[in-house]
Design a protein around this motif. Structure first.
Motif, mmCIF file in Angstrom:
data_model
loop_
_atom_site.group_PDB
_atom_site.id
_atom_site.type_symbol
_atom_site.label_atom_id
_atom_site.label_comp_id
_atom_site.label_asym_id
_atom_site.label_seq_id
_atom_site.Cartn_x
_atom_site.Cartn_y
_atom_site.Cartn_z
ATOM 1 N N ARG A 287 49.077 70.347 47.214
ATOM 2 C CA ARG A 287 47.423 70.536 47.189
ATOM 3 C C ARG A 287 46.905 70.015 45.773
ATOM 4 N N ASP A 289 43.575 69.555 43.340
ATOM 5 C CA ASP A 289 42.131 70.069 43.167
ATOM 6 C C ASP A 289 41.234 68.946 42.964
ATOM 7 N N GLU A 290 39.976 68.951 42.918
ATOM 8 C CA GLU A 290 38.846 68.143 42.883
ATOM 9 C C GLU A 290 39.301 67.140 41.699
#
Length: 299
Positions: A287, A289-290
């Motif tokens: 995953r 993050d932005e």
């Protein structure tokens, strides 16, 4: 109740995309093009993809390992090793039946190991699809791509041939490869398009407009050569920095960037190594993050 629950879970699973709206596939597939030629043959853009794998038994084992690890979208083409690629997938994947989907392509002729020539005559496309059905040992091709548009044949005629195969039940979904937004739009006037397979990765993003256009139409965007990193690679580059931060390998991070880019993106990395295969699939659990996504995008 169980079936309904499972179906709801699949719909909410971000690692799954419903190809054509009705065919659930995991968002990392397997590109089988490299399962051809022998040791010492050219690789990269110079690869010939002219003969079957030097070690066929090993290739079969790898494909079955992929299926057992959860891959359910396998990609090939009639032009890969003159049909030997399709025959290999049929041999390896036959035990899995409808558990896996196979995408293949028609529309390119191979006069020699170094030539890839688009040929979109409708009669030729239909003949090649019939041959693909035989080699894949199936009555219906899950996803049939037009390998390349032939500029000498009207787009409507080329797509019309694939649409006729779809109407006859021989093709479930239609795809296009290496097309622009304009070409895709023109093709859709003749037949529904479920997937577009274009070159796209951290180092090559010329098809951003196509990716965005397909997102708005529910069309799968299938990047080939998805792990190429170009200038982003290197021990102190952005891929390495983000990989260390998220506890992933650089290859997993490059794939995770694609998965984060949009939910309809379905990379199809290819490898002849079981270790790399499992590494690639591990990207589904990475995953970003932005901020990390933006760092990779900026390079």
């Amino acid at each position: 109740m169980t079936n309904t629950t499972n179906d709801t879970a699949r719909r909410n699973d971000t690692t799954v995309f419903r190809l054509g709206g009705d065919l659930p596939v995991r968002r990392i597939g397997y590109g089988s093009m490299r399962l051809a030629d022998g040791p010492g043959d050219p690789t990269g853009p110079e690869a010939r993809i002219w003969t079957g794998p030097a070690d066929r038994a090993a290739a079969v084992r790898l494909l079955r390992t992929a299926a057992e690890a959860g891959v359910n979208l396998f990609d090939t083409a009639d032009a890969y090793a003159l049909g030997a690629g399709e025959e290999l997938l049929a041999e390896a994947l036959r035990p899995y039946g409808d558990e896996v989907a196979v995408a293949t392509k028609v529309g390119v002729v191979r006069p020699s190991p170094t030539e890839w020539v688009p040929l979109g005559h409708p009669a030729y496309l239909r003949q090649q699809a019939e041959l693909s059905l035989r080699r894949l040992r199936t009555e219906q091709i899950d996803l049939l791509y037009l390998h390349r548009l032939d500029e000498n044949v009207p787009v409507a005629e080329q797509l019309g041939a694939l649409k006729r195969l779809q109407e006859e039940g021989k093709v479930r979904h239609i795809g296009l490869s290496e097309v622009t937004v304009e070409q895709l739009t023109e093709a859709e006037r003749t037949a529904p398009v479920a997937a577009v397979q274009n070159l796209y990765n951290l180092a090559s993003r010329e098809h951003e407009a196509v990716l965005d256009h397909t997102a708005g139409r529910g069309i799968a965007f299938v990047p080939f050569f998805p792990i190429a990193m170009g200038g982003h690679a290197g021990p102190d580059g952005p891929v390495a920095r983000v990989a260390r931060a998220v506890g992933a390998t650089p290859s997993q991070t490059a794939l995770a960037w694609l998965l984060h880019r949009a939910p309809h993106v379905l990379p199809i990395p290819g490898t002849s190594s079981e270790r790399h295969l499992r590494e690639n699939l591990g990207a589904l659990g990475v995953r970003l993050d932005e901020a990390q996504f933006a760092e990779l995008a900026a390079g």
